[in-house]
Motif scaffolding. Structure first.
Motif, PDB file in Angstrom:
ATOM      1  N   VAL A 153       0.871  -1.181   0.000  1.00  0.00           N
ATOM      2  CA  VAL A 153       0.000   0.000   0.000  1.00  0.00           C
ATOM      3  C   VAL A 153       0.907   1.230   0.000  1.00  0.00           C
ATOM      4  O   VAL A 153       2.073   1.156   0.370  1.00  0.00           O
ATOM      5  N   GLU A 154       0.338   2.349  -0.384  1.00  0.00           N
ATOM      6  CA  GLU A 154       1.159   3.552  -0.449  1.00  0.00           C
ATOM      7  C   GLU A 154       1.358   4.150   0.945  1.00  0.00           C
ATOM      8  O   GLU A 154       0.412   4.201   1.732  1.00  0.00           O
ATOM      9  N   VAL A 155       2.563   4.564   1.234  1.00  0.00           N
ATOM     10  CA  VAL A 155       2.872   5.113   2.560  1.00  0.00           C
ATOM     11  C   VAL A 155       3.723   6.371   2.407  1.00  0.00           C
ATOM     12  O   VAL A 155       4.640   6.415   1.592  1.00  0.00           O
ATOM     13  N   LYS A 156       3.380   7.369   3.207  1.00  0.00           N
ATOM     14  CA  LYS A 156       4.161   8.606   3.194  1.00  0.00           C
ATOM     15  C   LYS A 156       5.554   8.338   3.776  1.00  0.00           C
ATOM     16  O   LYS A 156       5.679   7.666   4.800  1.00  0.00           O
ATOM     17  N   THR A 157       6.590   8.846   3.148  1.00  0.00           N
ATOM     18  CA  THR A 157       7.950   8.656   3.667  1.00  0.00           C
ATOM     19  C   THR A 157       8.211   9.654   4.784  1.00  0.00           C
ATOM     20  O   THR A 157       8.238  10.857   4.560  1.00  0.00           O
ATOM     21  N   LEU A 158       8.380   9.148   5.991  1.00  0.00           N
ATOM     22  CA  LEU A 158       8.592  10.046   7.122  1.00  0.00           C
ATOM     23  C   LEU A 158      10.073  10.237   7.431  1.00  0.00           C
ATOM     24  O   LEU A 158      10.481  11.281   7.926  1.00  0.00           O
ATOM     25  N   SER A 159      10.862   9.204   7.170  1.00  0.00           N
ATOM     26  CA  SER A 159      12.281   9.337   7.500  1.00  0.00           C
ATOM     27  C   SER A 159      13.122   8.607   6.482  1.00  0.00           C
ATOM     28  O   SER A 159      12.624   7.751   5.742  1.00  0.00           O
ATOM     29  N   GLU A 160      14.390   8.936   6.480  1.00  0.00           N
ATOM     30  CA  GLU A 160      15.281   8.388   5.466  1.00  0.00           C
ATOM     31  C   GLU A 160      16.702   8.391   6.018  1.00  0.00           C
ATOM     32  O   GLU A 160      17.145   9.398   6.562  1.00  0.00           O
ATOM     33  N   ILE A 161      17.385   7.279   5.877  1.00  0.00           N
ATOM     34  CA  ILE A 161      18.791   7.258   6.309  1.00  0.00           C
ATOM     35  C   ILE A 161      19.626   7.879   5.202  1.00  0.00           C
ATOM     36  O   ILE A 161      19.568   7.449   4.056  1.00  0.00           O
ATOM     37  N   VAL A 162      20.399   8.920   5.547  1.00  0.00           N
ATOM     38  CA  VAL A 162      21.173   9.605   4.510  1.00  0.00           C
ATOM     39  C   VAL A 162      22.653   9.307   4.590  1.00  0.00           C
ATOM     40  O   VAL A 162      23.394   9.555   3.648  1.00  0.00           O
ATOM     41  N   LYS A 163      23.087   8.775   5.746  1.00  0.00           N
ATOM     42  CA  LYS A 163      24.521   8.500   5.864  1.00  0.00           C
ATOM     43  C   LYS A 163      24.778   7.448   6.931  1.00  0.00           C
ATOM     44  O   LYS A 163      24.101   7.422   7.961  1.00  0.00           O
ATOM     45  N   ALA A 207      23.835   5.599  12.026  1.00  0.00           N
ATOM     46  CA  ALA A 207      23.101   6.061  10.853  1.00  0.00           C
ATOM     47  C   ALA A 207      22.600   7.472  11.119  1.00  0.00           C
ATOM     48  O   ALA A 207      22.150   7.774  12.216  1.00  0.00           O
ATOM     49  N   THR A 208      22.709   8.330  10.112  1.00  0.00           N
ATOM     50  CA  THR A 208      22.109   9.659  10.226  1.00  0.00           C
ATOM     51  C   THR A 208      20.760   9.612   9.521  1.00  0.00           C
ATOM     52  O   THR A 208      20.679   9.241   8.351  1.00  0.00           O
ATOM     53  N   VAL A 209      19.715   9.937  10.272  1.00  0.00           N
ATOM     54  CA  VAL A 209      18.357   9.824   9.754  1.00  0.00           C
ATOM     55  C   VAL A 209      17.783  11.208   9.505  1.00  0.00           C
ATOM     56  O   VAL A 209      17.778  12.049  10.404  1.00  0.00           O
ATOM     57  N   GLU A 210      17.319  11.430   8.296  1.00  0.00           N
ATOM     58  CA  GLU A 210      16.621  12.676   8.001  1.00  0.00           C
ATOM     59  C   GLU A 210      15.160  12.495   8.351  1.00  0.00           C
ATOM     60  O   GLU A 210      14.556  11.483   8.008  1.00  0.00           O
ATOM     61  N   MET A 211      14.599  13.469   9.052  1.00  0.00           N
ATOM     62  CA  MET A 211      13.212  13.363   9.491  1.00  0.00           C
ATOM     63  C   MET A 211      12.394  14.402   8.738  1.00  0.00           C
ATOM     64  O   MET A 211      12.626  15.595   8.869  1.00  0.00           O
ATOM     65  N   HIS A 212      11.438  13.904   7.943  1.00  0.00           N
ATOM     66  CA  HIS A 212      10.727  14.813   7.028  1.00  0.00           C
ATOM     67  C   HIS A 212       9.434  15.379   7.574  1.00  0.00           C
ATOM     68  O   HIS A 212       8.896  16.328   7.040  1.00  0.00           O
ATOM     69  N   SER A 213       8.894  14.772   8.632  1.00  0.00           N
ATOM     70  CA  SER A 213       7.564  15.172   9.108  1.00  0.00           C
ATOM     71  C   SER A 213       7.644  16.469   9.907  1.00  0.00           C
ATOM     72  O   SER A 213       8.692  16.789  10.461  1.00  0.00           O
TER      73      SER A 213
END
Ligand SMILES: Cc1cc2nc3c(=O)[nH]c(=O)nc-3n(C[C@H](O)[C@H](O)[C@H](O)COP(=O)(O)OP(=O)(O)OC[C@H]3O[C@@H](n4cnc5c(N)ncnc54)[C@H](O)[C@@H]3O)c2cc1C
Ligand SMILES: Nc1ncnc2c1ncn2[C@@H]1O[C@H](COP(=O)(O)O)[C@@H](O)[C@H]1O
Lengths: 246, 324
Positions: free
Chosen positions: A204-214, B142-148
């Protein structure tokens, strides 16, 4: 007849040396062996014990790409009745929990078992998120789980002790060591795993709330300062006057 | 706007990890140029609550009633999320304790907020909001970007220093709007070993492995721990063999700790063991095998027989205390 859902994740084997690629933005999977998350394996073992003698069914669910299927087959070999794979990259805990909640919503499971945490991202977030999404109780770090009619009695680990709780069905529980013995698949299990049903569903579609960038690995420690075995007093002295920790 | 910090109490008292969380939340509030509000649930004396001002809380929301007397994550999450909305919180901070782990994800879902568990540093607030946390069983960060718009952060205990900024917090009663269905979980019993330092909270830890040969030899481990005010821990095979309780097992499949001092006695230093202890500030290894992998990650070590060395360490700590 009890209906149990066990959430399983596919994680790097515990001996893996963790490295990263693409300018430290991606986990380096080269040469890494993936396994069923050890905590999920004990959740599954407990679920199988609880449904022994035809007393219920155990479905395993994984959010992952086709590459996770060997791990799913392992869960079937250990004794799960059937499996579901949500065909997606497990983006973050919220994404995973949303997929599992969306699947479980109309299925009337008596309980949903997960591991206390996955040993890769270690969020320990998925079980409580599923609980919240389905608006049912969630308990975690469960070391004992017994069933009594339509509720369970569980033992939860807390700082410096334990808590004993009762929870009515349906609920989510994150299990830890002690809840069951790890089960090793036998030959019959391995043979039958090939033909047990594994259905693949789309996410199902889910809003991306967080993302590991490094990613980073910890800075290496300096070399060890060795103290002569004849002179342990020296060690205590160093801890006191040099390291200043005692 | 505000920053909200949940201050979990243990039998009416706050532990050091909570002062760390308040100090951490205060630093975030300062970065964001806003106020710090704390929320306390359960029976805590007013003086304890006011004392949170010392660490930077300007106001403490206080809520105590019969049904919220003991911790039920579902209900507590409802109360905290409600407070976050009322206070217009931009960031919600918790300690990544056992309770915090059961709360943060539920609060995150309620607020449709990104959740960073086990943060070890202050977040980056300029530009994209991001925070550093542990991953891969402490083998990496891990560095986590938080978009909310709202962010939930749980802080790893012993990762951030308590800072006293002075002041007294004002106390405001807060209402309980949790649903009845939030209380389905019933606590039957809480068992706490009160005579021991609890391992997840401990600043000093003395740990034993299979090299100690059997449970009958733990006397010296406990004696050393008691003298130092340390908690005791063990490797997995030791708890598997029931020499020690499972609650003492540290490592990838046990508890993860980051004390100021970890003393490993008769433990080889397998990668799965190190996963649980490698973020300790100072590591000391006592092992008779100079090739034991643990020496590679240790700060101090003695190559030798634990049965000869530990009693001498005990004597040395005793005389250190006498001279102090
Ligand atoms: C999936 C998985 C998960 C695991 N998770 C964990 C985990 O969470 N935690 C964990 O600890 N392990 C874990 N393990 C087990 C781990 O791989 C090691 O087997 C374990 O840590 C070894 O424990 P040990 O060091 O106590 O014992 P051993 O490896 O047997 O080491 C004993 C050490 O004691 C030393 N010694 C012996 N006699 C003396 C003496 N008289 N004086 C001083 N030193 C002495 C020896 O030189 C040796 O180095 C896991 C394994 C797997 C496969
Ligand atoms: N991709 C996934 N698919 C299915 N279950 C998962 C997945 N990731 C995590 N889980 C479950 O959630 C538990 C906690 O994971 P985590 O929140 O990542 O620490 C794990 O022990 C699994 O039971």
């Amino acid at each position: 007849m009890m209906k149990i859902l066990v959430c399983i994740s596919n994680v790097p084997d515990t001996t893996t040396k963790i490295t990263f690629t693409n300018d430290n933005t991606q986990f380096n999977q080269a040469g890494v062996q993936f396994v069923l998350n050890p905590y999920d394996e004990i959740a599954l073992s407990r679920a199988i014990e609880l449904t022994e003698n035809g007393n219920g069914t155990v479905t395993v669910i994984n959010v992952g790409e086709v590459s996770t299927e060997p791990t799913i087959r392992k869960a079937l070999a250990i004794g799960a009745t059937n499996a579901v794979r949500v065909n997606a990259v497990p983006h973050d805990a919220y994404f995973v929990a949303k997929q599992i909640a969306a699947y479980a919503k109309d299925q009337n499971y008596d309980m949903i078992l997960t591991g206390r945490e996955s040993i890769d991202y270690n969020g320990a977030k998925v079980p409580a998120m599923i609980g919240e999404l389905l608006d049912i109780p969630s308990v975690s770090i469960i070391k004992k789980l017994t069933i009594d009619g339509n509720s369970a009695t569980v033992e939860r680990e807390i700082e410096g002790g334990k808590e004993i709780l009762t929870i009515p069905f349906p609920f989510v529980a994150g299990t830890a060591e002690g809840v069951a013995e790890w089960k090793i698949p036998n030959m019959r299990g391995i043979m039958s795993a090939r033909t047990k049903p594994l259905s693949v569903i789309e996410p199902v579609e889910v809003k991306t709330l967080s993302e590991i960038v490094k990613f980073e690995t910890p800075a290496p420690r300096g070399t060890v300062k060795l103290v002569d075995a004849a002179n342990p007093e020296k060690l205590i002295d160093l801890l006191h006057s040099e390291a200043k920790v005692i | 706007m505000s920053v909200l910090v949940y201050v979990e109490n243990a039998e009416g008292k706050f532990k050091k990890s909570i002062f760390e969380a308040v100090s951490y939340a205060k630093a975030i509030a300062q970065k964001l140029n806003t106020n710090l509000v704390a929320i306390s649930i359960g029976n805590v004396a007013h003086a304890e609550l006011e004392n949170l001002g010392k660490y930077g809380a300007e106001k403490v929301l206080h809520i105590n009633n019969e049904r919220l007397k003991s911790f039920v994550n579902q209900a507590y999450a409802s109360v905290i999320a409600e407070a976050a909305k009322k206070e217009n919180a931009e960031v919600v901070v918790l300690s990544n304790s056992f309770s915090g782990k059961g709360l943060a994800p539920r609060i995150g879902v309620k607020l449709e907020a990104a959740v960073a568990d086990g943060a070890i540093e202050l977040p980056q607030t300029e530009g994209k909001f991001s925070v550093k946390k542990t991953a891969f069983s402490n083998k990496a960060f891990a560095t986590v970007e938080m978009h909310s718009p709202i962010k939930v952060i749980s802080l790893t205990p012993n990762a951030y220093k308590v800072e006293e900024v002075g002041g007294t917090a004002s106390i405001e009663e807060f209402s309980d709007e949790a649903k009845d269905s939030d209380f389905k979980t019933i606590i039957k019993e809480i068992v706490r070993a009160t005579d021991k330092v609890s391992l997840p909270d401990a600043e000093l830890v003395v740990s034993g492995g299979r090299g100690l040969k059997g449970p009958e030899n733990w006397g010296m481990i406990e004696e050393l721990a008691n003298l130092l005010g340390a908690a005791t821990a063990c490797s997995k095979p030791v708890s598997d063999a029931d020499w020690r309780p499972h609650s003492e097992h540290v490592g990838q499949t046990g508890i993860t700790i980051s004390p100021n001092l970890y003393i490993a006695i008769g433990i080889s230093g397998a990668i799965q063991h190190l996963a649980g202890v490698s973020s300790s500030k100072v590591i000391v290894v006592i092992n008779k095998d100079p090739e034991a992998p643990f020496f590679k990650v240790a700060d101090y070590g003695i190559v030798g027989d634990a049965f000869e060395i530990v009693p001498k360490m005990i004597a040395a700590v005793k005389s250190l205390k006498l001279n102090a």
